[in-house]
Design an enzyme around this catalytic site. Structure first.
Site, short mmCIF file in Angstrom:
data_model
loop_
_atom_site.label_atom_id
_atom_site.label_comp_id
_atom_site.label_asym_id
_atom_site.label_seq_id
_atom_site.Cartn_x
_atom_site.Cartn_y
_atom_site.Cartn_z
N LYS A 36 1.75 63.29 71.16
CA LYS A 36 2.19 62.83 71.56
C LYS A 36 2.99 61.15 72.49
O LYS A 36 4.62 62.14 72.60
CB LYS A 36 1.82 61.53 70.53
CG LYS A 36 1.77 59.51 70.37
CD LYS A 36 1.36 59.35 69.34
CE LYS A 36 1.55 57.57 69.46
NZ LYS A 36 1.51 57.29 68.79
N SER A 54 -2.57 53.96 68.27
CA SER A 54 -2.08 54.16 69.55
C SER A 54 -1.58 55.56 70.05
O SER A 54 -1.66 55.31 71.23
CB SER A 54 -0.16 54.14 69.05
OG SER A 54 0.56 54.49 67.77
N GLY A 61 -1.88 52.96 61.52
CA GLY A 61 -3.73 54.13 61.48
C GLY A 61 -3.51 54.05 63.35
O GLY A 61 -4.99 54.32 63.39
N SER A 62 -2.19 54.81 63.80
CA SER A 62 -2.29 54.58 64.80
C SER A 62 -2.89 57.09 64.62
O SER A 62 -3.62 56.50 66.19
CB SER A 62 -1.19 55.44 65.37
OG SER A 62 -0.33 53.62 65.55
#
Length: 613
Positions: free
Chosen positions: A177, A252, A275-276
């Site tokens: 990420k 995200s 909650g990404s």
């Protein structure tokens, strides 16, 4: 005269002019009257000119800032374009030198099988890397998920091959990420504020993955500021859902979800603070795990707001549960404990993960605050039945005081400063349209939030409580009380858990995927996930079913619990989802990631067995 005209003496100037007007009335000379009129005109003109200059300066400064932001964005976009062109050239050169490769065979292999072939030497790390590079390029052309290529990946392959002891992830290409630090590359959280700053070194999680033989090769897209479950920013644009391009991939860690679901990576690193990891896993139909805080190291993981009550924890994303378990087993090693001594030296417990003991599993299909999509409730109930058929004991569980936990503990704590720190990061930025509604809530003064909440409460109590919670904590004492309340709530939750004798918990996720642009209008959608961030429980998501035509028909009659604007937004946001994957959430107590994965594996086994019938 100087004292009258000096800008530093505006108050004295006004008083003097008032006195002068009074004196002027007693003077009959036309010359004197003209003098005072001219003086008054000059002072008023000076004040008006000063105001105009200030306003003009503000406009010019804002335009200059926007121009600088656009220049930075264009440079970042150009760098990405050059990086992806380099990736494309290297892929083409490798194919030219090595001929055709059985691409489909490599891409279809599960992670454990791929590692086995790599270790035996029947597949070379170079071949696997370039196959995934080619596939990742293909996926990003379709859904816009890549933001950077890590060109030293080919050098990393050579370093891995020199290792005397082959790591658990030997030769595995891995995506990371955006906000996971990688030396010489930019982590920006989708914000202009961070553009142009290169990471001085790899994040701890990347260092450990390299030690275990993994080959990081790309970085993936995220929403602006990370605090959104869409995946769009003003730098690299919108990432689409590979199953349906009208839908978002979630956020995200949305770029990770889209890339893995599209087949462009076999394993990825996301981060989860509300909650990404779980949102994009749910929306894209893959598996994801959020460990509890401090089980892994977050050093080198960028966040636009540090010091929050919820920890921004890295975790794995993959196509199956065994891959998540292998990731955890690989990174929970001596190298991690050496590099970050604040992480407790607790290795992965294989015995718990591979245990065949029947479990006592709590379950609920709604939390009483946010009514899930019809497919989600069906998914939980069907999974519950399948687990019972497999011999497990399923026990109804009611999460205590859900609305209190979400608003007073999660939202108020996460935005303890009223959102001002996060809003500051947007000052030099061009705000993504999907974030404007959220950002407005962060920017307005806390007193205004309280007033809006007061007048809104009679009509929309749920939304009013949510808005008021964004006013944060009013003092240090208030913040200390907030932390105490979190501990007390966690104790209450564990007490209820223990009373039922639970091993793990099965519960809903937000899903299926939203239509693009709607997540920013429904921040409460984080409710299913952020509860376990504030509780600091490990939680994972995996797909179990898909949306049917019957589910779509039922959605048309959805009214939720309040029939307020949020409930109406659910219909607009989720309609048109037939065929999309739907996942459930599995949860365990802190430091029991193995138990969480164990339940996930049981769910995966029973749902796949049903599909095979």
């Amino acid at each position: 005269m100087y004292s009258l005209l000096s800008p530093c003496n505006h108050e004295r100037c006004c008083i003097s002019l008032t006195v002068c007007r009074a004196n002027r009335c007693s003077v009959s000379s036309p010359t004197a009257n003209m003098f005072w009129l001219l003086l008054e005109f000059a002072v008023n003109h000076l004040l008006l000119s000063s105001f105009c200059c200030f306003a003009l300066s503000t406009i010019v400064l804002r335009c200059y800032t926007q121009l600088r932001s656009r220049v930075k964005i264009e440079r970042a976009q150009k760098r990405r374009e050059e990086a992806l062109h380099l990736m494309e050239r290297r892929t083409a050169d490798y194919k030219k030198e090595n001929g055709d490769v059985d691409t489909s065979r490599i891409l279809s292999m599960p992670l454990a099988q791929l590692v086995e072939h790599l270790k035996k030497g029947s597949l070379s790390p170079e071949t696997v890397l370039h196959v995934y590079m080619e596939k990742a390029l293909e996926v990003t052309k379709e859904v816009n998920c890549l933001i950077d290529f890590l060109p030293d990946c080919e050098m990393q392959v050579q370093e891995v091959k020199k290792q005397q002891e082959k790591g658990l992830l030997f030769g595995v290409p891995i995506s990371i990420k955006d906000n996971a630090g990688y030396k010489g590359h930019n982590s920006n959280c989708g914000l202009v504020h961070y553009l142009g700053v290169e990471d001085a070194e790899d994040s701890i999680i990347v260092q450990v993955l390299k030690k275990q033989g993994a080959i990081p090769f790309v970085k993936t897209n995220i929403p602006q500021s990370l605090i959104n479950f869409d995946c769009s920013n003003s730098i690299f644009g919108q990432t689409l859902n590979p199953h349906n391009h009208k839908k978002t991939c979630g956020g995200s860690s949305g770029g990770e979800g889209a890339l893995i679901a599209g087949g462009g990576a076999i394993l990825g690193v996301g981060t989860d603070v509300l909650g990404s990891i779980r949102m994009p896993s749910s929306f894209c139909g893959i598996c994801g795990l959020k460990p509890c805080g401090n089980r892994l190291s977050d050093l080198g993981i960028l966040s636009p707001v540090s010091g929050k009550s919820a920890v921004n924890m890295p975790g794995p994303m993959a196509r199956d549960v065994d891959s998540l378990a292998l990731f955890m087993k690989a990174v929970l090693c001596d190298e991690l404990f050496r590099l970050d001594p604040t992480v407790p030296p607790v290795p992965f417990n294989d015995e718990i993960y591979h245990s065949r003991r029947c479990l006592t599993i709590g379950f609920y299909d709604t939390d009483g605050y946010f009514l899930p999509h019809p497919t989600m409730r069906r998914a939980v109930q069907e999974t519950k039945s399948l687990l019972e058929e497999a011999g497990h004991k399923l026990v109804p569980f009611t999460p205590p005081r859900t609305e209190y936990a979400l608003n007073e503990l999660c939202i108020r704590g996460f935005f303890a400063d009223g959102g001002t720190t996060l809003a500051e990061k947007f000052r030099p930025d061009i705000v993504d349209p999907n974030l404007k509604q959220q950002l407005l809530l962060y920017k307005i003064p806390n007193i205004a939030k309280k007033m809006v909440s007061f007048f809104m409460r009679s009509m929309f109590p749920r939304i009013a409580n949510h808005v008021e919670a964004h006013s944060g904590c009013s003092s240090v004492k208030d913040l200390w009380n907030h932390y105490t309340a979190i501990k007390e709530y966690r104790c209450d939750y564990v007490k209820e858990w223990r009373k039922l004798g639970l091993d793990a918990l099965l519960c809903p996720m937000l899903g299926p995927a939203f239509n693009i642009g709607h997540p920013g209008k429904l921040f409460a959608g984080f409710g299913f996930t952020m509860l376990f961030n504030i509780l600091n429980f490990p939680a994972g998501v995996l797909p179990v079913t898909t949306v049917t035509a019957e589910d779509e028909d039922e959605l048309k009659h959805y009214q939720g619990y309040y029939n307020d604007p949020w409930d109406k937004e659910v219909i607009k946001g989720m309609e048109g989802g037939e065929g999309l994957p739907v996942g459930v959430q599995c949860v365990a107590l802190p430091w029991q990631e193995e138990q969480c994965l164990r339940l996930m594996k049981e769910v995966e086994t029973v749902t796949r067995a049903r599909c095979d019938k």
